[in-house]
Motif scaffolding. Structure first.
Motif, PDB file in Angstrom:
ATOM      1  N   LEU A 291     -19.724   0.190  28.754  1.00  0.00           N
ATOM      2  CA  LEU A 291     -20.153   1.577  28.611  1.00  0.00           C
ATOM      3  C   LEU A 291     -19.266   2.353  27.647  1.00  0.00           C
ATOM      4  CD1 LEU A 291     -20.868   2.486  32.343  1.00  0.00           C
ATOM      5  CD2 LEU A 291     -22.519   1.893  30.570  1.00  0.00           C
ATOM      6  N   PRO A 292     -19.890   3.205  26.807  1.00  0.00           N
ATOM      7  CA  PRO A 292     -19.073   4.107  25.998  1.00  0.00           C
ATOM      8  C   PRO A 292     -18.380   5.114  26.913  1.00  0.00           C
ATOM      9  CG  PRO A 292     -21.429   4.313  25.461  1.00  0.00           C
ATOM     10  CD  PRO A 292     -21.300   3.327  26.557  1.00  0.00           C
ATOM     11  N   GLU A 293     -17.345   5.742  26.416  1.00  0.00           N
ATOM     12  CA  GLU A 293     -16.506   6.650  27.208  1.00  0.00           C
ATOM     13  C   GLU A 293     -17.315   7.733  27.931  1.00  0.00           C
ATOM     14  OE1 GLU A 293     -12.913   7.113  28.794  1.00  0.00           O
ATOM     15  OE2 GLU A 293     -13.282   5.682  27.202  1.00  0.00           O
ATOM     16  N   SER A 294     -18.277   8.345  27.240  1.00  0.00           N
ATOM     17  CA  SER A 294     -19.055   9.434  27.841  1.00  0.00           C
ATOM     18  C   SER A 294     -19.889   8.951  29.023  1.00  0.00           C
ATOM     19  CB  SER A 294     -19.953  10.087  26.792  1.00  0.00           C
ATOM     20  OG  SER A 294     -20.727   9.103  26.136  1.00  0.00           O
ATOM     21  N   GLU A 295     -20.515   7.799  28.896  1.00  0.00           N
ATOM     22  CA  GLU A 295     -21.321   7.254  29.985  1.00  0.00           C
ATOM     23  C   GLU A 295     -20.432   6.767  31.126  1.00  0.00           C
ATOM     24  OE1 GLU A 295     -24.098   4.358  28.398  1.00  0.00           O
ATOM     25  OE2 GLU A 295     -24.666   5.750  26.806  1.00  0.00           O
ATOM     26  N   LEU A 296     -19.287   6.214  30.786  1.00  0.00           N
ATOM     27  CA  LEU A 296     -18.356   5.752  31.818  1.00  0.00           C
ATOM     28  C   LEU A 296     -17.851   6.932  32.642  1.00  0.00           C
ATOM     29  CD1 LEU A 296     -16.752   3.535  33.197  1.00  0.00           C
ATOM     30  CD2 LEU A 296     -15.010   3.771  31.407  1.00  0.00           C
ATOM     31  N   GLU A 297     -17.579   8.059  31.997  1.00  0.00           N
ATOM     32  CA  GLU A 297     -17.135   9.240  32.736  1.00  0.00           C
ATOM     33  C   GLU A 297     -18.186   9.661  33.762  1.00  0.00           C
ATOM     34  OE1 GLU A 297     -15.569  13.832  32.084  1.00  0.00           O
ATOM     35  OE2 GLU A 297     -16.339  12.733  30.352  1.00  0.00           O
ATOM     36  N   ILE A 298     -19.442   9.617  33.372  1.00  0.00           N
ATOM     37  CA  ILE A 298     -20.522   9.980  34.300  1.00  0.00           C
ATOM     38  C   ILE A 298     -20.617   8.967  35.430  1.00  0.00           C
ATOM     39  CG2 ILE A 298     -23.034  10.149  34.494  1.00  0.00           C
ATOM     40  CD1 ILE A 298     -22.936  11.681  31.812  1.00  0.00           C
ATOM     41  N   MET A 299     -20.498   7.682  35.110  1.00  0.00           N
ATOM     42  CA  MET A 299     -20.544   6.662  36.164  1.00  0.00           C
ATOM     43  C   MET A 299     -19.388   6.829  37.141  1.00  0.00           C
ATOM     44  SD  MET A 299     -23.226   4.837  36.255  1.00  0.00           S
ATOM     45  CE  MET A 299     -22.661   3.828  37.605  1.00  0.00           C
ATOM     46  N   MET A 300     -18.206   7.170  36.636  1.00  0.00           N
ATOM     47  CA  MET A 300     -17.049   7.361  37.518  1.00  0.00           C
ATOM     48  C   MET A 300     -17.329   8.488  38.512  1.00  0.00           C
ATOM     49  SD  MET A 300     -14.873   5.022  36.605  1.00  0.00           S
ATOM     50  CE  MET A 300     -13.209   5.405  37.042  1.00  0.00           C
ATOM     51  N   ILE A 301     -18.022   9.521  38.072  1.00  0.00           N
ATOM     52  CA  ILE A 301     -18.387  10.622  38.971  1.00  0.00           C
ATOM     53  C   ILE A 301     -19.406  10.140  39.997  1.00  0.00           C
ATOM     54  CG2 ILE A 301     -19.565  12.861  39.099  1.00  0.00           C
ATOM     55  CD1 ILE A 301     -18.295  13.406  36.250  1.00  0.00           C
ATOM     56  N   ILE A 302     -20.410   9.421  39.550  1.00  0.00           N
ATOM     57  CA  ILE A 302     -21.447   8.917  40.467  1.00  0.00           C
ATOM     58  C   ILE A 302     -20.826   8.004  41.517  1.00  0.00           C
ATOM     59  CG2 ILE A 302     -23.515   7.452  40.618  1.00  0.00           C
ATOM     60  CD1 ILE A 302     -24.310   8.585  37.840  1.00  0.00           C
TER      61      ILE A 302
ATOM     62  N   LEU B 261     -17.458  17.090  35.435  1.00  0.00           N
ATOM     63  CA  LEU B 261     -17.097  16.646  34.088  1.00  0.00           C
ATOM     64  C   LEU B 261     -15.832  17.351  33.615  1.00  0.00           C
ATOM     65  CD1 LEU B 261     -20.609  16.497  32.382  1.00  0.00           C
ATOM     66  CD2 LEU B 261     -19.119  14.572  32.932  1.00  0.00           C
ATOM     67  N   GLN B 262     -15.015  16.636  32.855  1.00  0.00           N
ATOM     68  CA  GLN B 262     -13.742  17.171  32.360  1.00  0.00           C
ATOM     69  C   GLN B 262     -13.943  18.341  31.400  1.00  0.00           C
ATOM     70  OE1 GLN B 262     -10.741  16.244  33.365  1.00  0.00           O
ATOM     71  NE2 GLN B 262     -11.570  14.709  34.737  1.00  0.00           N
TER      72      GLN B 262
END
Length: 124
Positions: free
Chosen positions: A4-15, A31-32
């Motif tokens: 995953l690119p960084e932006s999608e990974l950040e969303i997955m980490m939240i989920i 989101l940061q």
């Protein structure tokens, strides 16, 4: 499994933080930095297409549930980094993490405990 690119990974980490389905507004709160709603929805759409989340629509709200466990993704990503950057050498990886900075006694003990635990499991 795709990386995953960084932006999608950040969303997955939240989920992954939730023990239930989550909606876009809940994701946006964590989101940061400020990201427009259509951009978040675009990321979520990509995550669905990649097989990372399942989407269920309830009225006007979409609910997102992870299909891939955090531990599974992180394990594959860690293996990939180890292979690509450190020629599959855990020793080279740890040395790179701590080059210039010595390991504290606590960190050394953690590593020793981890190795002992893995060695004991392997023998059984």
């Amino acid at each position: 499994m795709k990386r995953l690119p960084e932006s999608e990974l950040e969303i997955m980490m939240i989920i992954w933080q939730y023990d239930r389905a989550v909606n876009r507004m809940e994701i946006e709160e964590h989101l940061q930095k400020k990201v427009a709603a259509p951009t978040i929805l675009s990321f979520l759409n990509r995550l669905e297409k990649k097989g990372f989340v399942q989407v269920e629509k309830e009225g006007k709200i979409n609910w997102y549930t992870p299909l891939i466990k955090e531990e599974e993704y992180l394990q594959k990503e860690s293996r990939s980094i180890l292979q690509r950057m450190y020629q599959n050498s855990l020793k080279n990886f740890v040395a790179a993490l701590y080059s210039g900075d010595g390991l504290s006694d606590r960190e050394l003990q953690e590593l020793k405990d981890f190795i002992e635990e893995k060695s004991t499991r392997k023998e059984q």
